[in-house]
Design an enzyme around this catalytic site. Structure first.
Site, mmCIF file in Angstrom:
data_model
loop_
_atom_site.group_PDB
_atom_site.id
_atom_site.type_symbol
_atom_site.label_atom_id
_atom_site.label_comp_id
_atom_site.label_asym_id
_atom_site.label_seq_id
_atom_site.Cartn_x
_atom_site.Cartn_y
_atom_site.Cartn_z
ATOM 1 N N SER A 62 0.819 -1.216 0.000
ATOM 2 C CA SER A 62 0.000 0.000 0.000
ATOM 3 C C SER A 62 0.846 1.256 0.000
ATOM 4 O O SER A 62 1.734 1.428 0.853
ATOM 5 C CB SER A 62 -0.904 -0.012 1.235
ATOM 6 O OG SER A 62 -1.422 1.269 1.515
ATOM 7 N N GLY A 63 0.554 2.163 -0.931
ATOM 8 C CA GLY A 63 1.275 3.429 -0.983
ATOM 9 C C GLY A 63 1.077 4.264 0.270
ATOM 10 O O GLY A 63 2.039 4.808 0.825
ATOM 11 N N LEU A 64 -0.170 4.383 0.733
ATOM 12 C CA LEU A 64 -0.448 5.145 1.953
ATOM 13 C C LEU A 64 0.269 4.538 3.145
ATOM 14 O O LEU A 64 0.906 5.246 3.935
ATOM 15 C CB LEU A 64 -1.957 5.179 2.212
ATOM 16 C CG LEU A 64 -2.404 5.694 3.586
ATOM 17 C CD1 LEU A 64 -1.956 7.133 3.809
ATOM 18 C CD2 LEU A 64 -3.911 5.578 3.746
ATOM 19 N N ASP A 74 1.083 10.659 2.025
ATOM 20 C CA ASP A 74 0.750 9.961 0.781
ATOM 21 C C ASP A 74 0.518 10.994 -0.316
ATOM 22 O O ASP A 74 -0.590 11.206 -0.795
ATOM 23 C CB ASP A 74 -0.498 9.098 0.987
ATOM 24 C CG ASP A 74 -0.799 8.214 -0.224
ATOM 25 O OD1 ASP A 74 0.141 7.909 -0.987
ATOM 26 O OD2 ASP A 74 -1.972 7.835 -0.400
ATOM 27 N N ASP A 101 1.104 -0.916 -5.124
ATOM 28 C CA ASP A 101 0.448 0.362 -5.402
ATOM 29 C C ASP A 101 1.504 1.304 -5.966
ATOM 30 O O ASP A 101 2.335 1.837 -5.233
ATOM 31 C CB ASP A 101 -0.148 0.902 -4.101
ATOM 32 C CG ASP A 101 -0.811 2.260 -4.263
ATOM 33 O OD1 ASP A 101 -0.881 2.759 -5.403
ATOM 34 O OD2 ASP A 101 -1.260 2.812 -3.239
ATOM 35 N N ASP A 103 0.969 4.199 -7.455
ATOM 36 C CA ASP A 103 0.427 5.553 -7.641
ATOM 37 C C ASP A 103 0.238 5.828 -9.138
ATOM 38 O O ASP A 103 -0.263 4.981 -9.846
ATOM 39 C CB ASP A 103 1.321 6.594 -6.974
ATOM 40 C CG ASP A 103 1.284 6.521 -5.456
ATOM 41 O OD1 ASP A 103 0.288 6.006 -4.922
ATOM 42 O OD2 ASP A 103 2.241 6.964 -4.804
ATOM 43 N N GLU A 130 -2.607 4.407 -11.194
ATOM 44 C CA GLU A 130 -3.819 5.219 -11.191
ATOM 45 C C GLU A 130 -3.670 6.409 -12.115
ATOM 46 O O GLU A 130 -2.549 6.896 -12.358
ATOM 47 C CB GLU A 130 -4.146 5.686 -9.780
ATOM 48 C CG GLU A 130 -3.125 6.617 -9.164
ATOM 49 C CD GLU A 130 -3.418 6.930 -7.714
ATOM 50 O OE1 GLU A 130 -3.737 8.104 -7.421
ATOM 51 O OE2 GLU A 130 -3.333 6.005 -6.882
ATOM 52 N N LYS A 136 0.595 13.009 -6.819
ATOM 53 C CA LYS A 136 -0.778 12.704 -6.440
ATOM 54 C C LYS A 136 -1.060 13.156 -5.012
ATOM 55 O O LYS A 136 -0.149 13.432 -4.224
ATOM 56 C CB LYS A 136 -1.041 11.200 -6.590
ATOM 57 C CG LYS A 136 -0.178 10.256 -5.731
ATOM 58 C CD LYS A 136 -0.670 10.036 -4.298
ATOM 59 C CE LYS A 136 -1.982 9.353 -4.189
ATOM 60 N NZ LYS A 136 -1.870 7.874 -4.352
ATOM 61 N N ASN A 138 -3.603 11.752 -1.786
ATOM 62 C CA ASN A 138 -4.434 10.624 -1.390
ATOM 63 C C ASN A 138 -5.887 10.867 -1.778
ATOM 64 O O ASN A 138 -6.433 11.954 -1.575
ATOM 65 C CB ASN A 138 -4.321 10.393 0.116
ATOM 66 C CG ASN A 138 -5.090 9.172 0.573
ATOM 67 O OD1 ASN A 138 -6.294 9.224 0.774
ATOM 68 N ND2 ASN A 138 -4.397 8.058 0.702
ATOM 69 N N SER A 139 -6.522 9.850 -2.329
ATOM 70 C CA SER A 139 -7.868 9.967 -2.884
ATOM 71 C C SER A 139 -8.920 10.388 -1.861
ATOM 72 O O SER A 139 -9.971 10.917 -2.239
ATOM 73 C CB SER A 139 -8.290 8.626 -3.506
ATOM 74 O OG SER A 139 -7.385 8.222 -4.498
ATOM 75 N N ARG A 173 -6.097 1.676 -12.305
ATOM 76 C CA ARG A 173 -6.972 2.248 -11.284
ATOM 77 C C ARG A 173 -7.595 3.542 -11.804
ATOM 78 O O ARG A 173 -6.887 4.463 -12.214
ATOM 79 C CB ARG A 173 -6.179 2.504 -10.005
ATOM 80 C CG ARG A 173 -6.911 3.302 -8.943
ATOM 81 C CD ARG A 173 -6.106 3.292 -7.674
ATOM 82 N NE ARG A 173 -6.459 4.390 -6.789
ATOM 83 C CZ ARG A 173 -5.953 4.559 -5.563
ATOM 84 N NH1 ARG A 173 -5.075 3.692 -5.097
ATOM 85 N NH2 ARG A 173 -6.318 5.587 -4.811
ATOM 86 N N HIS A 204 -12.414 3.157 -7.932
ATOM 87 C CA HIS A 204 -12.300 3.687 -6.576
ATOM 88 C C HIS A 204 -13.449 4.643 -6.285
ATOM 89 O O HIS A 204 -13.901 5.371 -7.174
ATOM 90 C CB HIS A 204 -10.973 4.415 -6.428
ATOM 91 C CG HIS A 204 -10.475 4.498 -5.021
ATOM 92 N ND1 HIS A 204 -10.961 3.718 -3.997
ATOM 93 C CD2 HIS A 204 -9.500 5.279 -4.458
ATOM 94 C CE1 HIS A 204 -10.328 4.015 -2.884
ATOM 95 N NE2 HIS A 204 -9.444 4.955 -3.125
#
Length: 309
Positions: A62-64, A74, A101, A103, A130, A136, A138-139, A173, A204
């Site tokens: 996981s990137g986060l 992130d 991940d 990104d 993504e 980026k 975080n979403s 993604r 997502h």
């Protein structure tokens, strides 16, 4: 596949057959399995080993979680080389396939294909990219989430596919629903990314219900397997995903968040009580640590190889 107790030595990332096997394991979970698959987040070797011992069949780097464990936000503050180094430790600590991940690829198509190449060298089984702009955010933070042009991101996916071929599972993604671009944009992007060579689509959503997800799955008609990340719509039961024929669920950050909560409690109690006596019954014993990281294998290896006079 051998389990951890049967494995005599750690898996080597230089073993190309092992790497290929992990890729096929991940491809089977995401692309071929008739059952709903689950990938558990890992952010270091320890969390990876714990997830494997719990019974998971695949991991998501996981990137986060990796950024958080390194003390970064992130927001592409951690570099791609730091990500690759952490992935190597995750791969070396388990026998499971790892979906990374990636990104947005840390730049343009050239950065993305370099990242994919390095991840393949370190033993990763797949990469998720993504369509958010670099750097980026975080979403699940804020409202500003600019997206890369469809054609540009499709070119990025083609570059990665041309570089690694079938050696990595490529997951595209889509952030359209995060950015507020709507369902039509999400479906349009999904078709373009499928044509560019993606093996699966990750859609997502930041809504508290899975309605957007089910609408996408219905409109998409299962052209490629659909991967989801139910961080916000966590109250939706797995049976609903099975019914809608979702391929894979990623539990994206829960080991990291659990670690933060547990460490906060323990640190607070040790600070205020000035002793560890009361917390010892509620934390892992050292024997559990030694068992998880297979100190017994080291002892057997010493007996075999370390001949002392």
């Amino acid at each position: 596949m051998q389990n951890q107790s049967q494995q005599s030595v750690p898996v080597s990332v230089s073993d190309s057959h092992a790497d290929s096997s992990r890729t096929e394991m991940l491809r089977a979970e995401i692309c071929s399995s008739s059952e709903l698959s689950f990938l558990m987040e890992a952010h270091d070797g320890l969390s990876a080993a714990i997830a494997e011992s719990a019974g998971f069949k695949g991991l998501r780097a996981s990137g986060l979680s990796i950024a958080s464990s390194l003390g970064y936000r992130d927001a592409n503050e951690a570099s791609w080389s730091q990500l690759v180094d952490v992935v190597e430790r995750i791969v070396d600590s388990t026998t499971l396939p790892v979906l990374v991940d990636g990104d947005g690829g840390f730049g343009n198509f050239n950065n993305a294909r370099l990242l994919a190449c390095k991840l393949r060298q370190r033993g990763a089984a797949g990469i998720a990219l993504e369509d958010s702009c670099f750097p980026k955010t975080n979403s699940l933070i804020g409202e500003r989430h600019p997206l890369v042009d469809i054609d540009e991101f499709s070119g990025c996916l083609r570059a990665v596919k041309d570089t690694v071929g079938q050696d990595l599972v490529l997951v595209a993604r889509i952030e359209s629903l995060i950015a507020g671009h709507g369902m039509d944009d999400a479906i349009s992007r999904a078709h373009s990314y499928a044509d560019a060579g993606a093996d699966a689509i990750l859609i997502h959503s930041r809504k508290s219900t899975a309605d957007e997800i089910f609408s996408f799955v219905h409109a998409w008609q299962n052209r490629l397997p659909v991967v989801i990340v139910p961080t916000k719509y966590y109250q939706t039961p797995a049976s609903a995903y099975r019914k809608s024929q979702v391929s894979t669920v990623i539990w994206a950050n829960h080991a990291m968040r659990a670690a933060i909560a547990a460490m906060r409690r323990v640190c607070h109690r040790i600070f205020t009580e000035e002793t560890t006596a009361s917390i010892e019954p509620n934390i892992a014993t050292l024997d559990e640590v030694f068992e998880l990281l297979r100190y017994d294998e080291l002892a057997r290896a010493e007996a075999r190889y370390l001949r002392l006079s």
